[in-house]
Design an enzyme around this catalytic site. Structure first.
Site, PDB file in Angstrom:
ATOM      1  N   ASP A   1      11.895-107.206  57.168  1.00  0.00           N
ATOM      2  CA  ASP A   1      13.343-107.054  57.155  1.00  0.00           C
ATOM      3  C   ASP A   1      13.645-105.622  56.760  1.00  0.00           C
ATOM      4  O   ASP A   1      13.222-105.167  55.691  1.00  0.00           O
ATOM      5  CB  ASP A   1      13.943-108.042  56.150  1.00  0.00           C
ATOM      6  CG  ASP A   1      15.462-108.103  56.227  1.00  0.00           C
ATOM      7  OD1 ASP A   1      16.087-107.119  56.681  1.00  0.00           O
ATOM      8  OD2 ASP A   1      16.023-109.133  55.808  1.00  0.00           O
TER       9      ASP A   1
ATOM     10  N   ASP B 296      21.054-103.746  59.757  1.00  0.00           N
ATOM     11  CA  ASP B 296      20.167-104.637  59.001  1.00  0.00           C
ATOM     12  C   ASP B 296      19.525-105.563  60.030  1.00  0.00           C
ATOM     13  O   ASP B 296      20.235-106.251  60.773  1.00  0.00           O
ATOM     14  CB  ASP B 296      21.059-105.400  58.000  1.00  0.00           C
ATOM     15  CG  ASP B 296      20.295-106.337  57.080  1.00  0.00           C
ATOM     16  OD1 ASP B 296      19.060-106.362  57.141  1.00  0.00           O
ATOM     17  OD2 ASP B 296      20.971-107.048  56.298  1.00  0.00           O
TER      18      ASP B 296
ATOM     19  N   HIS C 285      25.950-112.006  56.446  1.00  0.00           N
ATOM     20  CA  HIS C 285      26.908-111.369  55.539  1.00  0.00           C
ATOM     21  C   HIS C 285      27.677-110.250  56.209  1.00  0.00           C
ATOM     22  O   HIS C 285      27.189-109.641  57.165  1.00  0.00           O
ATOM     23  CB  HIS C 285      26.152-110.795  54.326  1.00  0.00           C
ATOM     24  CG  HIS C 285      24.948-109.984  54.708  1.00  0.00           C
ATOM     25  ND1 HIS C 285      24.977-108.621  54.844  1.00  0.00           N
ATOM     26  CD2 HIS C 285      23.687-110.360  55.048  1.00  0.00           C
ATOM     27  CE1 HIS C 285      23.783-108.194  55.212  1.00  0.00           C
ATOM     28  NE2 HIS C 285      22.971-109.229  55.358  1.00  0.00           N
TER      29      HIS C 285
ATOM     30  N   HIS D 261      26.122-106.169  51.263  1.00  0.00           N
ATOM     31  CA  HIS D 261      26.784-107.474  51.216  1.00  0.00           C
ATOM     32  C   HIS D 261      28.235-107.284  50.789  1.00  0.00           C
ATOM     33  O   HIS D 261      28.520-107.057  49.621  1.00  0.00           O
ATOM     34  CB  HIS D 261      26.059-108.416  50.245  1.00  0.00           C
ATOM     35  CG  HIS D 261      24.737-108.880  50.755  1.00  0.00           C
ATOM     36  ND1 HIS D 261      24.501-110.172  51.165  1.00  0.00           N
ATOM     37  CD2 HIS D 261      23.573-108.213  50.962  1.00  0.00           C
ATOM     38  CE1 HIS D 261      23.246-110.276  51.592  1.00  0.00           C
ATOM     39  NE2 HIS D 261      22.661-109.102  51.473  1.00  0.00           N
TER      40      HIS D 261
ATOM     41  N   GLU E 293      21.692-113.789  60.237  1.00  0.00           N
ATOM     42  CA  GLU E 293      20.275-113.911  59.903  1.00  0.00           C
ATOM     43  C   GLU E 293      19.846-115.322  59.541  1.00  0.00           C
ATOM     44  O   GLU E 293      19.742-115.675  58.380  1.00  0.00           O
ATOM     45  CB  GLU E 293      19.869-112.933  58.799  1.00  0.00           C
ATOM     46  CG  GLU E 293      20.662-112.962  57.537  1.00  0.00           C
ATOM     47  CD  GLU E 293      20.114-111.955  56.509  1.00  0.00           C
ATOM     48  OE1 GLU E 293      18.893-111.892  56.332  1.00  0.00           O
ATOM     49  OE2 GLU E 293      20.920-111.250  55.906  1.00  0.00           O
TER      50      GLU E 293
ATOM     51  N   GLU F  75      17.012-111.437  62.484  1.00  0.00           N
ATOM     52  CA  GLU F  75      18.324-110.897  62.098  1.00  0.00           C
ATOM     53  C   GLU F  75      18.759-109.755  63.013  1.00  0.00           C
ATOM     54  O   GLU F  75      17.960-108.902  63.393  1.00  0.00           O
ATOM     55  CB  GLU F  75      18.238-110.360  60.655  1.00  0.00           C
ATOM     56  CG  GLU F  75      19.517-109.698  60.156  1.00  0.00           C
ATOM     57  CD  GLU F  75      19.450-109.277  58.695  1.00  0.00           C
ATOM     58  OE1 GLU F  75      18.326-109.023  58.208  1.00  0.00           O
ATOM     59  OE2 GLU F  75      20.509-109.196  58.055  1.00  0.00           O
TER      60      GLU F  75
HETATM   61 MN    MN Z   1      20.923-109.085  55.955  1.00  0.00          MN
HETATM   62 MN    MN Z   2      18.005-107.999  56.410  1.00  0.00          MN
END
Ligand code: MN
Ligand code: MN
Length: 299
Positions: free
Chosen positions: A86, A97, A157, A165, A190, A284
């Site tokens: 990630d 992200d 998020h 976030h 995600e 994600e």
């Molecule tokens: Mn994330």
């Molecule tokens: Mn992530």
């Protein structure tokens, strides 16, 4: 609303993140040290013009999130494992992200496929104004139709500049209490799937931190460390590995972390593992929702 310049930066962050994730997928193999993996992935991001929005997370098997290797970490990617990578990239604070899972045992391909498909289906239906719970419902139904469970206490998020976030939650299940709708904004979708309980728990171990902003005078013992990080990345997460060059730094950094914690200047992100030691898979992407369209920046 987003200016063209902001959209450009978000897309650039997405392109770098996408390339870095592809690189990560190529170099993640059993027998490789997670420390070498993390260092090389993070170097790759910087070499192609990105900045790290957070330390690369490498989650092996039951580890769902928030593990990044520490200084001198000798963990090795095991045979037959399921590994989540990630990573987050930012360009002038504008974040992408993205994550994927690789597996080294064909038995777990179904788990990955369930997660991959759930993300794909969610992305197909997202349009301006969609309910977050509708996205969660699609993710949950898809994962369950493959015979697995979504992880309910991990979620997508909202993302804002220099903020991973934002407070907006995109559930990975049909959460009827979530009444949010996705209007103009940046969001990470995600899904996590597991053959375990469908929940994660925190370990005592912490490898990822972030600073808390403060209007108070900084304590002398931590002033330079705090300012170095804050000026560079504000409240974006970091790891101690980045600030330890040799054995002599280890205790110094440990003490600084303890002091920051004592003064409540530190956020800790404990390692998250599946509650019943199920294997965990994650995919994600980051999207920009504008008034008229949805752009996937990391695809
Ligand atoms: Mn994330
Ligand atoms: Mn992530």
């Amino acid at each position: 609303m987003f200016s063209d310049e902001v959209i450009k930066k978000l897309i650039k962050a997405g392109e770098i993140a996408k390339k870095a994730l592809r690189y990560a997928e190529r170099v993640t193999k059993p027998g490789v040290k997670v420390l070498d993996l993390a260092n090389s992935i993070e170097k790759y991001v910087e070499d192609i013009g990105g900045k790290l929005a957070f330390p690369v997370n490498i989650g092996v098997n039951t580890v769902a999130a928030h593990y990044t290797p520490v200084y001198m970490d000798d963990t090795i990617i095991p045979d037959n494992s399921v590994v989540k990578i990630d990573l987050g990239v930012h360009v002038d604070g504008y974040i992408a992200d993205t994550a994927l899972t690789v597996c080294f045992n064909p038995v777990y391909e179904g788990l990955l496929e369930a997660t991959r498909k759930s993300l794909e289906k969610a992305l197909e239906v997202i349009k301006p104004g969609i309910r977050a719970s509708e996205i969660g419902k699609i993710i949950e139904n898809t994962i369950r139709s493959h015979g697995y469970k979504p992880i309910k206490n991990l979620s997508g998020h909202g993302i804002e500049r220099y903020t991973i976030h934002s407070g907006v939650i995109i559930p990975n299940y049909n959460d009827l209490l979530n009444v949010h709708r996705l209007y103009s904004g940046v969001y990470a979708i995600e899904p996590f799937a597991t053959n375990g309980a469908g929940l994660v728990k925190e370990l005592n171990q912490v490898t990822i931190y972030a600073l808390r902003s403060t209007s108070r005078e900084l304590p002398d013992e931590v002033k330079s460390f705090y300012e170095k990080i804050y000026n560079d990345r504000r409240e974006l997460p970091f790891t101690t590995r980045w600030y330890i060059q040799s054995n002599t730094d280890v205790n110094k950094v440990r003490e600084t972390i303890a002091t920051l914690k004592k003064y409540k200047l530190l956020v800790e992100y404990p390692v998250l593992v599946e509650k019943e030691n199920g294997l965990v898979s994650q995919f994600e992407h980051t999207i920009i929702v504008t008034r008229k369209e949805v752009i996937i920046t990391t695809a």
